[in-house]
Design a protein around this motif. Structure first.
Motif, PDB file in Angstrom:
ATOM      1  N   SER A 277      32.508 -52.035 -10.792  1.00 33.06           N
ATOM      2  CA  SER A 277      32.857 -51.104 -11.879  1.00 33.06           C
ATOM      3  C   SER A 277      34.043 -51.632 -12.690  1.00 33.06           C
ATOM      4  O   SER A 277      34.076 -51.488 -13.916  1.00 33.06           O
ATOM      5  CB  SER A 277      33.143 -49.700 -11.334  1.00 33.06           C
ATOM      6  OG  SER A 277      34.249 -49.710 -10.448  1.00 33.06           O
TER       7      SER A 277
ATOM      8  N   CYS B 188      32.325 -46.632 -16.224  1.00 32.30           N
ATOM      9  CA  CYS B 188      31.015 -46.844 -15.595  1.00 32.30           C
ATOM     10  C   CYS B 188      31.094 -46.543 -14.111  1.00 32.30           C
ATOM     11  O   CYS B 188      32.164 -46.305 -13.553  1.00 32.30           O
ATOM     12  CB  CYS B 188      30.535 -48.269 -15.814  1.00 32.30           C
ATOM     13  SG  CYS B 188      31.449 -49.478 -14.862  1.00 32.30           S
ATOM     14  N   PHE B 189      29.931 -46.562 -13.481  1.00 35.99           N
ATOM     15  CA  PHE B 189      29.893 -46.469 -12.031  1.00 35.99           C
ATOM     16  C   PHE B 189      29.079 -47.628 -11.495  1.00 35.99           C
ATOM     17  O   PHE B 189      28.222 -48.188 -12.178  1.00 35.99           O
ATOM     18  CB  PHE B 189      29.344 -45.119 -11.550  1.00 35.99           C
ATOM     19  CG  PHE B 189      27.883 -44.892 -11.834  1.00 35.99           C
ATOM     20  CD1 PHE B 189      26.912 -45.275 -10.930  1.00 35.99           C
ATOM     21  CD2 PHE B 189      27.490 -44.260 -13.010  1.00 35.99           C
ATOM     22  CE1 PHE B 189      25.571 -45.055 -11.190  1.00 35.99           C
ATOM     23  CE2 PHE B 189      26.151 -44.024 -13.274  1.00 35.99           C
ATOM     24  CZ  PHE B 189      25.195 -44.427 -12.361  1.00 35.99           C
TER      25      PHE B 189
END
Length: 155
Positions: free
Chosen positions: A19, A30-31
């Motif tokens: 990430s 984001c993940f």
């Protein structure tokens, strides 16, 4: 596509590496996740090395390597674990999903990937590879972690 090195010593650290890479290179929240299989009788191996347990990145070779290491062992307890790292507004949040089960002595089923043909989740008598993908996707470690992530994002 970039293959981000997974040099961490935990699922959380590897997920964070991924990430963080996206955030630092693209400026986007984001993940990312890291997942693997932990086997009690093998001191939680393969763990973070699940994708390359045998020394190569090959699902069949890794599965066979694991079965050979477990040959003769009676404790077949294991779990699949996923940790998601969400990098949002400069903060890192973690979401974990775990499904407990057992390891079969031989593979069965053709669905899924990795160790799915030898992993039987608790409460079932079939491997992940014998399940319909729709069923597996409701109960898997990734599904459980994603449910927690989604609940967090809805807040």
């Amino acid at each position: 596509m970039v293959d981000i090195p997974e040099t961490g010593n935990t699922f959380a650290k590897n997920a964070t590496l991924k990430s963080t890479y996206v955030f630092e290179n693209f400026g986007l929240d984001c993940f990312a996740d890291d997942s693997g299989l932990e086997v009690d009788a093998l001191n939680n191996e393969p763990g973070i090395y699940s994708a390359r347990y045998s020394g190569v990145k090959n699902d069949t070779v890794n599965l066979e390597f694991l079965l050979k290491k477990m040959d003769g062992l009676t404790n077949r307890k294991a779990r699949f674990k996923t940790v998601i790292s969400l990098l949002k507004n400069g903060e890192n949040y973690f979401f974990e999903g775990i499904i407990e089960g057992t390891i079969r002595t031989a593979p069965s089923g053709t669905n899924g990937f990795g160790y799915d043909p030898i992993f039987v989740p608790n409460g079932y008598d079939v491997t992940f590879a014998e399940m319909e993908m729709s069923e597996k996707n409701k109960i898997s470690h990734r599904a459980l972690a994603m449910q927690k992530l989604i609940a967090f994002l809805k807040k």
